[in-house]
Design a protein around this motif. Structure first.
Motif, PDB file in Angstrom:
ATOM      1  N   PHE A 118      18.329 -17.136  24.271  1.00  0.00           N
ATOM      2  CA  PHE A 118      19.119 -18.023  23.240  1.00  0.00           C
ATOM      3  C   PHE A 118      20.030 -19.157  24.131  1.00  0.00           C
ATOM      4  N   TYR A 119      20.040 -18.400  25.542  1.00  0.00           N
ATOM      5  CA  TYR A 119      20.826 -19.445  26.561  1.00  0.00           C
ATOM      6  C   TYR A 119      19.923 -20.590  26.741  1.00  0.00           C
ATOM      7  N   ALA A 120      18.550 -20.522  26.834  1.00  0.00           N
ATOM      8  CA  ALA A 120      17.689 -21.493  27.146  1.00  0.00           C
ATOM      9  C   ALA A 120      17.842 -22.838  26.138  1.00  0.00           C
ATOM     10  N   ILE A 121      17.644 -22.097  24.852  1.00  0.00           N
ATOM     11  CA  ILE A 121      17.993 -22.984  23.723  1.00  0.00           C
ATOM     12  C   ILE A 121      19.112 -23.687  23.490  1.00  0.00           C
ATOM     13  N   LYS A 122      20.328 -22.962  23.992  1.00  0.00           N
ATOM     14  CA  LYS A 122      21.587 -23.655  24.199  1.00  0.00           C
ATOM     15  C   LYS A 122      21.796 -24.858  25.023  1.00  0.00           C
ATOM     16  N   GLY A 123      21.064 -24.653  25.983  1.00  0.00           N
ATOM     17  CA  GLY A 123      20.821 -25.524  27.105  1.00  0.00           C
ATOM     18  C   GLY A 123      20.481 -26.750  26.649  1.00  0.00           C
TER      19      GLY A 123
END
Length: 196
Positions: A118-123
């Protein structure tokens, strides 16, 4: 294993645990562009993919090893900050190709709160891509790796031997893990200025 005249053998990729065909079917029917995030033991791989009857077409992609080779990243290539930066880089490349909206494809990963996926998606969302994800437990302090820096600082004072062992790769690359948040900002600025 079941047998008999009515037993159907599942598809090979399903047997190997690589593809969830129910979820894949939902993506195919929706005909939407997918933001595909995969995390291996060493890297984060992000692709923006369009479904085609002959096979998926990758429109844009980013790999966390690029952070090291092109932008001077000295941290791990599969931790939370690396996932964020890789997602950000992939989103910039997608937007260059006039892709503004995607759906998240996390594959067989369990969607647990605060997962690196989800941090990759947040980026990607922070870069300007529209991806609906809802409440997934993202903490701003973890994006920059402040949790890693705090742990490293604590460990350095309490157990220097373990500190040198756990953060040996950081130290080999010339980065004190306590300085990870400021290093993250440097690399993010380089990615922004490069435009992807």
């Amino acid at each position: 294993m079941a047998n008999g005249p009515n037993y159907k053998v599942k598809f090979r990729r399903r047997r190997e645990g690589k593809t969830n065909y129910y979820r894949r079917y939902a993506y195919v029917v929706s005909k939407q562009i997918r933001f595909v995030v995969r995390i291996t033991n060493k890297y984060v791989i992000v692709q923006v993919v369009k479904i085609d009857p002959k096979g998926d077409i990758t429109l844009a992609a980013a790999h966390s090893i690029e952070l090291v080779k092109k932008f001077g990243w000295k941290g791990d290539t599969n931790n939370t900050p690396a996932a964020y930066l890789t997602g950000y880089l992939a989103a910039l490349r997608a937007m260059k190709k006039n892709i503004n909206k995607c759906v998240a494809d996390i594959g067989l990963h369990v969607p647990s709160k605060g997962a690196r996926i989800f941090y990759a998606i947040k980026g990607a969302i922070d870069a300007g891509l529209k991806i609906p994800i809802g409440e997934v437990g993202i903490q701003d302090s973890r994006i920059k790796g402040e949790h890693i820096a705090k742990y490293a600082e604590k460990l350095k004072n309490e157990n220097p031997d373990l500190y040198n062992k756990l953060f040996s790769k950081y130290l080999e690359r010339g980065l004190n893990p306590e300085n990870l948040p400021s290093h993250f900002d440097e690399v993010l600025n380089k990615i922004k200025s490069s435009g992807g």
